[in-house]
Write a protein that holds these residues in place. Sequence first.
Motif, PDB file in Angstrom:
ATOM      1  N   ARG A 166     106.273 -45.810 -20.639  1.00 27.44           N
ATOM      2  CA  ARG A 166     107.544 -46.556 -20.569  1.00 27.44           C
ATOM      3  C   ARG A 166     108.665 -45.721 -19.954  1.00 27.44           C
ATOM      4  NH1 ARG A 166     109.290 -46.813 -26.974  1.00 27.44           N
ATOM      5  NH2 ARG A 166     108.532 -44.752 -27.505  1.00 27.44           N
ATOM      6  N   SER A 167     108.325 -44.889 -18.973  1.00 21.69           N
ATOM      7  CA  SER A 167     109.381 -44.103 -18.328  1.00 21.69           C
ATOM      8  C   SER A 167     110.256 -45.027 -17.479  1.00 21.69           C
ATOM      9  CB  SER A 167     108.784 -43.005 -17.442  1.00 21.69           C
ATOM     10  OG  SER A 167     108.195 -43.579 -16.294  1.00 21.69           O
ATOM     11  N   HIS A 189     103.030 -47.538 -25.205  1.00 18.98           N
ATOM     12  CA  HIS A 189     103.618 -46.199 -25.156  1.00 18.98           C
ATOM     13  C   HIS A 189     103.025 -45.356 -26.271  1.00 18.98           C
ATOM     14  CE1 HIS A 189     106.004 -47.900 -28.342  1.00 18.98           C
ATOM     15  NE2 HIS A 189     106.272 -48.908 -27.521  1.00 18.98           N
ATOM     16  N   SER A 190     103.628 -44.191 -26.490  1.00 19.60           N
ATOM     17  CA  SER A 190     103.008 -43.235 -27.421  1.00 19.60           C
ATOM     18  C   SER A 190     103.018 -43.712 -28.874  1.00 19.60           C
ATOM     19  CB  SER A 190     103.711 -41.883 -27.314  1.00 19.60           C
ATOM     20  OG  SER A 190     105.096 -42.058 -27.483  1.00 19.60           O
ATOM     21  N   LYS A 211      98.476 -37.799 -18.705  1.00 22.59           N
ATOM     22  CA  LYS A 211      97.441 -37.092 -19.473  1.00 22.59           C
ATOM     23  C   LYS A 211      96.100 -37.284 -18.760  1.00 22.59           C
ATOM     24  CE  LYS A 211      99.691 -37.187 -23.915  1.00 22.59           C
ATOM     25  NZ  LYS A 211      99.820 -37.767 -25.233  1.00 22.59           N
ATOM     26  N   VAL A 229      98.320 -44.039 -12.055  1.00 26.39           N
ATOM     27  CA  VAL A 229      99.542 -43.438 -11.502  1.00 26.39           C
ATOM     28  C   VAL A 229      99.564 -41.921 -11.723  1.00 26.39           C
ATOM     29  CG1 VAL A 229     102.073 -43.562 -11.518  1.00 26.39           C
ATOM     30  CG2 VAL A 229     100.750 -45.601 -12.021  1.00 26.39           C
ATOM     31  N   ILE A 231      99.373 -37.964 -12.100  1.00 24.51           N
ATOM     32  CA  ILE A 231      99.110 -36.798 -11.238  1.00 24.51           C
ATOM     33  C   ILE A 231      99.074 -35.600 -12.183  1.00 24.51           C
ATOM     34  CG2 ILE A 231      99.952 -35.339  -9.351  1.00 24.51           C
ATOM     35  CD1 ILE A 231     101.463 -37.746  -8.256  1.00 24.51           C
ATOM     36  N   THR A 265     103.674 -44.686  -2.823  1.00 24.56           N
ATOM     37  CA  THR A 265     105.038 -44.340  -3.239  1.00 24.56           C
ATOM     38  C   THR A 265     105.837 -43.868  -2.025  1.00 24.56           C
ATOM     39  OG1 THR A 265     104.284 -43.727  -5.447  1.00 24.56           O
ATOM     40  CG2 THR A 265     106.368 -42.794  -4.740  1.00 24.56           C
TER      41      THR A 265
HETATM   42  P1  NAD Z   1     106.724 -39.635 -18.577  1.00 26.94           P
HETATM   43  O1  NAD Z   1     106.257 -38.376 -19.220  1.00 26.94           O
HETATM   44  O2  NAD Z   1     108.169 -39.859 -18.366  1.00 26.94           O
HETATM   45  O3  NAD Z   1     106.180 -40.872 -19.423  1.00 26.94           O
HETATM   46  C1  NAD Z   1     104.904 -40.868 -19.984  1.00 26.94           C
HETATM   47  C2  NAD Z   1     104.759 -42.089 -20.848  1.00 26.94           C
HETATM   48  O4  NAD Z   1     103.465 -42.060 -21.420  1.00 26.94           O
HETATM   49  C3  NAD Z   1     105.756 -42.172 -22.001  1.00 26.94           C
HETATM   50  O5  NAD Z   1     106.475 -43.369 -21.916  1.00 26.94           O
HETATM   51  C4  NAD Z   1     104.900 -42.133 -23.255  1.00 26.94           C
HETATM   52  O6  NAD Z   1     105.344 -43.030 -24.243  1.00 26.94           O
HETATM   53  C5  NAD Z   1     103.533 -42.528 -22.745  1.00 26.94           C
HETATM   54  N1  NAD Z   1     102.493 -41.899 -23.555  1.00 26.94           N
HETATM   55  C6  NAD Z   1     102.342 -40.582 -23.821  1.00 26.94           C
HETATM   56  N2  NAD Z   1     101.304 -40.403 -24.660  1.00 26.94           N
HETATM   57  C7  NAD Z   1     100.798 -41.623 -24.904  1.00 26.94           C
HETATM   58  C8  NAD Z   1      99.722 -42.081 -25.693  1.00 26.94           C
HETATM   59  N3  NAD Z   1      98.971 -41.254 -26.411  1.00 26.94           N
HETATM   60  N4  NAD Z   1      99.492 -43.416 -25.722  1.00 26.94           N
HETATM   61  C9  NAD Z   1     100.235 -44.276 -25.012  1.00 26.94           C
HETATM   62  N5  NAD Z   1     101.272 -43.877 -24.239  1.00 26.94           N
HETATM   63  C10 NAD Z   1     101.543 -42.574 -24.193  1.00 26.94           C
HETATM   64  O7  NAD Z   1     105.902 -39.736 -17.229  1.00 26.94           O
HETATM   65  P2  NAD Z   1     106.184 -40.556 -15.854  1.00 26.94           P
HETATM   66  O8  NAD Z   1     107.293 -39.928 -15.131  1.00 26.94           O
HETATM   67  O9  NAD Z   1     106.192 -42.013 -16.109  1.00 26.94           O
HETATM   68  O10 NAD Z   1     104.831 -40.187 -15.078  1.00 26.94           O
HETATM   69  C11 NAD Z   1     103.556 -40.529 -15.597  1.00 26.94           C
HETATM   70  C12 NAD Z   1     102.501 -39.910 -14.701  1.00 26.94           C
HETATM   71  O11 NAD Z   1     102.620 -40.475 -13.394  1.00 26.94           O
HETATM   72  C13 NAD Z   1     102.639 -38.399 -14.512  1.00 26.94           C
HETATM   73  O12 NAD Z   1     101.347 -37.845 -14.386  1.00 26.94           O
HETATM   74  C14 NAD Z   1     103.378 -38.274 -13.196  1.00 26.94           C
HETATM   75  O13 NAD Z   1     103.105 -37.058 -12.521  1.00 26.94           O
HETATM   76  C15 NAD Z   1     102.804 -39.442 -12.432  1.00 26.94           C
HETATM   77  N6  NAD Z   1     103.657 -39.983 -11.373  1.00 26.94           N
HETATM   78  C16 NAD Z   1     103.028 -40.316 -10.214  1.00 26.94           C
HETATM   79  C17 NAD Z   1     103.745 -40.880  -9.177  1.00 26.94           C
HETATM   80  C18 NAD Z   1     103.022 -41.257  -7.928  1.00 26.94           C
HETATM   81  O14 NAD Z   1     103.641 -41.500  -6.924  1.00 26.94           O
HETATM   82  N7  NAD Z   1     101.683 -41.337  -7.968  1.00 26.94           N
HETATM   83  C19 NAD Z   1     105.109 -41.102  -9.320  1.00 26.94           C
HETATM   84  C20 NAD Z   1     105.727 -40.786 -10.532  1.00 26.94           C
HETATM   85  C21 NAD Z   1     104.977 -40.240 -11.556  1.00 26.94           C
END
Ligand code: NAD
Length: 282
Positions: A166-167, A189-190, A211, A229, A231, A265
């Motif tokens: 939910r970022s 979410h978590s 993760k 998504v 990385i 992206t």
């Molecule tokens: P973030 O850390 O802001 O958010 C992670 C989310 O995962 C949180 O909302 C959290 O509630 C949820 N989460 C964590 N543990 C959980 C669990 N056990 N069960 C359910 N939900 C859980 O991360 P972000 O910025 O949204 O990025 C997520 C991933 O996407 C990262 O690996 C980042 O590098 C990648 N990313 C990739 C791109 C792309 O262009 N491919 C762009 C942005 C981010």
Amino acid sequence: MSAIILSGKELAAQLETPQAQRVRDLQARGVSPKLVVVMAGDNPASAIYVRNKARACERLGILSDTIHLSQTVSQQELLRVIDGLNADPTVHGILIQLPLPEHLDEDAALLRVNPAKDVDGFHLYNAGRLLRGEDGMRPCTPQGIVRLLKSAGIALDGARAVVIGRSNIVGKPAALMLTQENCTVTLCHSHTRDLAQITCQADILVAAVGKPRFVTADMVKPGAAVIDVGINRVDGKVVGDVDFDAVSAVAGFITPVPGGVGPMTVSMLMENTLEAAWKASR
Ligand code: NAD
């Protein structure tokens, strides 16, 4: 079953032809589209992302510039730089490369960007417009996800979509954009209980958790479209949030990492920059 690979790399490459044409159309109107990336400090991952964005601009003929501020730059100086770019009519897109060094106020920096030049779609104005389902700059990653799904002919109307994460930059806007496409969306979410029970109902499953191999085969409905998504760097290798080998045996469609959402992206960043330049030229 072996899932069809949704290659963001291939789709992004295909989209370069119409994008380059749009650049030429703008140039014919006397407008040279330009993107400026503002980065601060020496985050190695940010440096790679910034280089990829600059290369994409170069391939299309979009002008690009990177303003590289020091690790110790003050908030005041950062805001002064953004103000300068807002006021510069030759600049159509401004991107603040995140994360900023810890002493800086990221939200204040994002809020300072003129919403019309906010090609990342992170400004509150654009976030509000997305919430209300009105036109505006959309965050690039969720926009890329929707484009990838549509290009594969995956039906969104009425589909059950589950987004994990939910970022503000991925999970929430992805949930809103899928809602706008008439999916029935569950945002997990978590703190979500019985996650697998929810994800197993998804026709479209988006994993944005950060993760490695978090989504396992038993969490996926047979035939579902799985969008990874994540990385994550593991032993020097980049892996996603999905256990690719096992999940591809269950899913109908799956994005690889790398080569899935990442290139989309960047491609959507190009589209947003062209859109901003086009609007500025009217
Ligand atoms: P973030 O850390 O802001 O958010 C992670 C989310 O995962 C949180 O909302 C959290 O509630 C949820 N989460 C964590 N543990 C959980 C669990 N056990 N069960 C359910 N939900 C859980 O991360 P972000 O910025 O949204 O990025 C997520 C991933 O996407 C990262 O690996 C980042 O590098 C990648 N990313 C990739 C791109 C792309 O262009 N491919 C762009 C942005 C981010």
